[in-house]
Design a protein around this motif. Structure first.
Motif, PDB file in Angstrom:
ATOM      1  N   GLU A 104       6.796   3.790  19.141  1.00  0.00           N
ATOM      2  CA  GLU A 104       5.821   4.852  19.082  1.00  0.00           C
ATOM      3  C   GLU A 104       4.409   4.233  18.722  1.00  0.00           C
ATOM      4  OE1 GLU A 104       8.236   8.882  18.784  1.00  0.00           O
ATOM      5  OE2 GLU A 104       7.005   8.283  17.245  1.00  0.00           O
ATOM      6  N   ARG A 105       4.306   3.318  17.808  1.00  0.00           N
ATOM      7  CA  ARG A 105       3.184   2.494  17.128  1.00  0.00           C
ATOM      8  C   ARG A 105       2.040   3.527  16.721  1.00  0.00           C
ATOM      9  NH1 ARG A 105       4.492  -2.335  16.042  1.00  0.00           N
ATOM     10  NH2 ARG A 105       2.463  -2.636  15.652  1.00  0.00           N
ATOM     11  N   PRO A 106       2.722   4.419  15.755  1.00  0.00           N
ATOM     12  CA  PRO A 106       1.692   5.317  15.227  1.00  0.00           C
ATOM     13  C   PRO A 106       0.551   4.839  14.151  1.00  0.00           C
ATOM     14  CG  PRO A 106       3.442   5.526  13.926  1.00  0.00           C
ATOM     15  CD  PRO A 106       3.652   4.722  15.129  1.00  0.00           C
ATOM     16  N   LYS A 107      -0.505   5.371  14.052  1.00  0.00           N
ATOM     17  CA  LYS A 107      -1.565   4.646  13.023  1.00  0.00           C
ATOM     18  C   LYS A 107      -1.007   5.017  11.804  1.00  0.00           C
ATOM     19  CE  LYS A 107      -5.482   4.538  16.086  1.00  0.00           C
ATOM     20  NZ  LYS A 107      -6.955   5.273  16.459  1.00  0.00           N
ATOM     21  N   ALA A 108      -0.293   4.177  10.926  1.00  0.00           N
ATOM     22  CA  ALA A 108       0.207   4.407   9.667  1.00  0.00           C
ATOM     23  C   ALA A 108       0.407   3.186   9.012  1.00  0.00           C
ATOM     24  CB  ALA A 108       1.455   5.476  10.068  1.00  0.00           C
ATOM     25  N   LYS A 109       0.614   3.377   7.454  1.00  0.00           N
ATOM     26  CA  LYS A 109       1.139   2.183   6.894  1.00  0.00           C
ATOM     27  C   LYS A 109       2.505   2.050   7.307  1.00  0.00           C
ATOM     28  CE  LYS A 109      -1.757   2.633   2.675  1.00  0.00           C
ATOM     29  NZ  LYS A 109      -2.382   1.557   2.930  1.00  0.00           N
ATOM     30  N   GLY A 110       3.525   2.943   7.506  1.00  0.00           N
ATOM     31  CA  GLY A 110       4.980   3.077   7.632  1.00  0.00           C
ATOM     32  C   GLY A 110       5.660   4.004   7.463  1.00  0.00           C
ATOM     33  N   LEU A 111       7.028   3.769   7.155  1.00  0.00           N
ATOM     34  CA  LEU A 111       7.842   4.735   6.804  1.00  0.00           C
ATOM     35  C   LEU A 111       8.532   4.679   5.330  1.00  0.00           C
ATOM     36  CD1 LEU A 111      10.118   4.797  10.144  1.00  0.00           C
ATOM     37  CD2 LEU A 111       7.975   6.330   9.375  1.00  0.00           C
ATOM     38  N   ALA A 112       8.848   5.647   4.715  1.00  0.00           N
ATOM     39  CA  ALA A 112       9.478   5.818   3.203  1.00  0.00           C
ATOM     40  C   ALA A 112      10.699   6.787   3.234  1.00  0.00           C
ATOM     41  CB  ALA A 112       8.289   6.004   2.285  1.00  0.00           C
ATOM     42  N   GLY A 134       0.804  -1.308  -0.248  1.00  0.00           N
ATOM     43  CA  GLY A 134       0.085   0.084   0.068  1.00  0.00           C
ATOM     44  C   GLY A 134       0.734   1.116   0.062  1.00  0.00           C
ATOM     45  N   MET A 135       2.088   1.154  -0.326  1.00  0.00           N
ATOM     46  CA  MET A 135       2.923   2.340  -0.504  1.00  0.00           C
ATOM     47  C   MET A 135       2.729   3.102  -1.757  1.00  0.00           C
ATOM     48  SD  MET A 135       4.851   3.363   2.113  1.00  0.00           S
ATOM     49  CE  MET A 135       5.585   2.861   3.403  1.00  0.00           C
ATOM     50  N   PRO A 136       2.489   4.488  -1.735  1.00  0.00           N
ATOM     51  CA  PRO A 136       2.346   5.117  -3.066  1.00  0.00           C
ATOM     52  C   PRO A 136       3.481   4.985  -3.821  1.00  0.00           C
ATOM     53  CG  PRO A 136       1.680   6.565  -1.267  1.00  0.00           C
ATOM     54  CD  PRO A 136       2.388   5.273  -0.698  1.00  0.00           C
ATOM     55  N   GLN A 137       3.312   4.686  -5.347  1.00  0.00           N
ATOM     56  CA  GLN A 137       4.280   4.503  -6.204  1.00  0.00           C
ATOM     57  C   GLN A 137       5.378   5.859  -6.289  1.00  0.00           C
ATOM     58  OE1 GLN A 137       5.318   1.730  -7.974  1.00  0.00           O
ATOM     59  NE2 GLN A 137       3.720   0.705  -6.901  1.00  0.00           N
ATOM     60  N   GLU A 138       4.840   7.070  -6.136  1.00  0.00           N
ATOM     61  CA  GLU A 138       5.759   8.178  -6.164  1.00  0.00           C
ATOM     62  C   GLU A 138       6.801   8.226  -4.907  1.00  0.00           C
ATOM     63  OE1 GLU A 138       1.742   9.803  -4.305  1.00  0.00           O
ATOM     64  OE2 GLU A 138       2.412   8.258  -5.911  1.00  0.00           O
ATOM     65  N   LEU A 139       6.450   7.285  -3.991  1.00  0.00           N
ATOM     66  CA  LEU A 139       7.403   7.276  -2.852  1.00  0.00           C
ATOM     67  C   LEU A 139       8.157   6.138  -2.943  1.00  0.00           C
ATOM     68  CD1 LEU A 139       5.347   8.099   0.139  1.00  0.00           C
ATOM     69  CD2 LEU A 139       6.408   9.624  -1.130  1.00  0.00           C
ATOM     70  N   GLY A 140       8.606   5.442  -4.229  1.00  0.00           N
ATOM     71  CA  GLY A 140       9.337   4.241  -4.530  1.00  0.00           C
ATOM     72  C   GLY A 140      10.801   4.475  -4.250  1.00  0.00           C
ATOM     73  N   SER A 141      11.470   3.278  -3.832  1.00  0.00           N
ATOM     74  CA  SER A 141      12.815   3.048  -3.872  1.00  0.00           C
ATOM     75  C   SER A 141      13.223   1.754  -4.516  1.00  0.00           C
ATOM     76  CB  SER A 141      13.184   3.359  -2.610  1.00  0.00           C
ATOM     77  OG  SER A 141      14.679   3.263  -2.280  1.00  0.00           O
ATOM     78  N   CYS A 142      14.437   1.258  -4.314  1.00  0.00           N
ATOM     79  CA  CYS A 142      14.772   0.151  -4.958  1.00  0.00           C
ATOM     80  C   CYS A 142      14.480  -1.080  -4.085  1.00  0.00           C
ATOM     81  CB  CYS A 142      16.317   0.210  -5.125  1.00  0.00           C
ATOM     82  SG  CYS A 142      17.354   0.216  -3.286  1.00  0.00           S
ATOM     83  N   HIS A 143      13.988  -1.168  -2.823  1.00  0.00           N
ATOM     84  CA  HIS A 143      13.396  -2.288  -2.064  1.00  0.00           C
ATOM     85  C   HIS A 143      12.271  -1.789  -1.162  1.00  0.00           C
ATOM     86  CE1 HIS A 143      16.620  -0.486   0.531  1.00  0.00           C
ATOM     87  NE2 HIS A 143      15.624  -0.524   1.397  1.00  0.00           N
ATOM     88  N   SER A 144      11.387  -2.703  -1.002  1.00  0.00           N
ATOM     89  CA  SER A 144      10.444  -2.830  -0.028  1.00  0.00           C
ATOM     90  C   SER A 144      10.359  -3.810   1.194  1.00  0.00           C
ATOM     91  CB  SER A 144       8.981  -3.105  -0.599  1.00  0.00           C
ATOM     92  OG  SER A 144       8.738  -2.210  -1.759  1.00  0.00           O
ATOM     93  N   ALA A 145       9.815  -3.461   2.305  1.00  0.00           N
ATOM     94  CA  ALA A 145      10.115  -4.399   3.544  1.00  0.00           C
ATOM     95  C   ALA A 145       8.961  -4.216   4.298  1.00  0.00           C
ATOM     96  CB  ALA A 145      11.301  -3.901   4.231  1.00  0.00           C
ATOM     97  N   ARG A 146       8.694  -5.165   5.318  1.00  0.00           N
ATOM     98  CA  ARG A 146       7.550  -5.242   6.197  1.00  0.00           C
ATOM     99  C   ARG A 146       8.228  -5.759   7.624  1.00  0.00           C
ATOM    100  NH1 ARG A 146       2.447  -3.690   5.405  1.00  0.00           N
ATOM    101  NH2 ARG A 146       0.857  -5.204   6.722  1.00  0.00           N
ATOM    102  N   VAL A 147       7.641  -5.095   8.569  1.00  0.00           N
ATOM    103  CA  VAL A 147       7.941  -5.446   9.929  1.00  0.00           C
ATOM    104  C   VAL A 147       6.928  -5.116  10.843  1.00  0.00           C
ATOM    105  CG1 VAL A 147       9.015  -2.991  10.317  1.00  0.00           C
ATOM    106  CG2 VAL A 147       9.682  -4.738  11.921  1.00  0.00           C
ATOM    107  N   ASP A 148       6.532  -5.956  11.591  1.00  0.00           N
ATOM    108  CA  ASP A 148       5.406  -6.059  12.576  1.00  0.00           C
ATOM    109  C   ASP A 148       4.157  -5.309  12.251  1.00  0.00           C
ATOM    110  OD1 ASP A 148       4.952  -6.856  14.979  1.00  0.00           O
ATOM    111  OD2 ASP A 148       5.636  -5.077  16.129  1.00  0.00           O
ATOM    112  N   GLY A 149       3.840  -5.662  11.002  1.00  0.00           N
ATOM    113  CA  GLY A 149       2.478  -4.969  10.508  1.00  0.00           C
ATOM    114  C   GLY A 149       3.040  -3.394   9.886  1.00  0.00           C
ATOM    115  N   TYR A 150       3.796  -3.172   9.771  1.00  0.00           N
ATOM    116  CA  TYR A 150       4.445  -1.786   8.983  1.00  0.00           C
ATOM    117  C   TYR A 150       5.074  -1.880   7.853  1.00  0.00           C
ATOM    118  CZ  TYR A 150       3.128   1.053  13.334  1.00  0.00           C
ATOM    119  OH  TYR A 150       2.404   1.408  14.313  1.00  0.00           O
ATOM    120  N   ALA A 151       5.036  -1.470   7.061  1.00  0.00           N
ATOM    121  CA  ALA A 151       5.826  -1.172   5.544  1.00  0.00           C
ATOM    122  C   ALA A 151       6.619  -0.183   5.666  1.00  0.00           C
ATOM    123  CB  ALA A 151       4.948  -0.890   4.403  1.00  0.00           C
ATOM    124  N   LEU A 152       8.115  -0.597   5.195  1.00  0.00           N
ATOM    125  CA  LEU A 152       9.233   0.130   5.097  1.00  0.00           C
ATOM    126  C   LEU A 152       9.596   0.185   3.455  1.00  0.00           C
ATOM    127  CD1 LEU A 152      11.308  -1.232   7.813  1.00  0.00           C
ATOM    128  CD2 LEU A 152       9.853   0.754   7.950  1.00  0.00           C
TER     129      LEU A 152
END
Length: 241
Positions: free
Chosen positions: A105-113, A72-90
């Motif tokens: 902190e466990r914010p309500k979010a998809k993750g970090l980019a 569910g990460m926007p394509q415009e925020l793309g990089s060379c790899h994607s990751a998943r950790v404890d329910g969050y996308a990286l």
């Protein structure tokens, strides 16, 4: 007797602290990373995570961008790899310290980019070369984002470091999407050597607005890309049709 009790107390404290450090490290969840088999900077990012206490499960896949979409990460925020950790996308070269902060902190979010591939970010270090300023973005459920932390850049330390930053070379690709409003082209491309980027599908800005009108989805192209203002940018393009 008092001396022996004191020594025992100190020893117990040291063991307790060691145990705490061990448990804290053991408590870090594993990170699943989806990358191209040929991506050197992805492997360096994995080493960065491991050096900071994370267990990493690396998965070599034909199209890492498929996992960007899956998470569910926007394509415009793309990089060379994607990751998943404890329910969050990286997405991209996110520093381990920010991943730890996210998990605490466990914010309500998809993750970090960290969009694109900023020079100097974890896994993108080049000895003596400049470091680009970049933002770690907190990506919300609706795809909007805010700056989670900003990292300042730094100039090249020596001439050799400057020379290490290669000039853009032409790469073959296919136009997958034209976003005239955003001034971006989504391109499925081969390896881009000057950016140390393996073949993938990535959204690029264009150096000149007129480039947008030169192509349409499905066009086979040759193009050169570089980092401009911290963003992946098409600096030259020509059709092959």
């Amino acid at each position: 007797m008092k001396r022996r009790n004191f020594i025992q107390a100190i020893s117990a404290a040291v063991l307790a602290m060691s145990g705490f450090a061990f448990n804290a490290a053991a408590a870090l969840p594993a990170i699943d990373v989806y990358k191209s088999a040929t991506c050197g900077c992805c492997s360096k990012w994995i080493e960065h995570l491991q050096a900071n206490g994370f267990k990493v499960n690396a998965h070599d896949v034909p199209s890492p961008s498929d996992y960007r979409s899956k998470f569910g990460m926007p394509q415009e925020l793309g990089s060379c790899h994607s990751a998943r950790v404890d329910g969050y996308a990286l997405e991209g070269h996110v520093p381990a310290s920010e991943v730890k902060r996210l998990l605490a902190e466990r914010p309500k979010a998809k993750g970090l980019a960290v969009p694109a591939m900023p020079l100097g970010s974890p896994g993108m270090e080049v000895d003596g070369a400049r470091s680009d300023p970049y933002d770690v973005l907190l990506v919300k459920a609706d795809g909007s984002h805010s700056v989670y932390r900003h990292y300042d850049g730094a100039p090249a330390k020596n001439a050799a470091g400057s020379a290490a930053q290669m000039k853009p070379a032409m790469t073959e690709g296919e136009i997958k999407k034209v976003d005239k409003a955003a001034g971006k082209l989504t391109i499925k491309h081969g390896p881009i050597t000057n950016l140390d980027m393996p073949g993938m599908t990535m959204a690029f800005r264009v150096k000149e607005a007129a480039m947008i009108d030169q192509v349409k989805p499905g066009d086979k192209i040759r193009f050169a890309a570089d980092k401009t203002g911290g963003a992946l940018t098409v600096v030259k393009i020509e059709t092959m049709n």
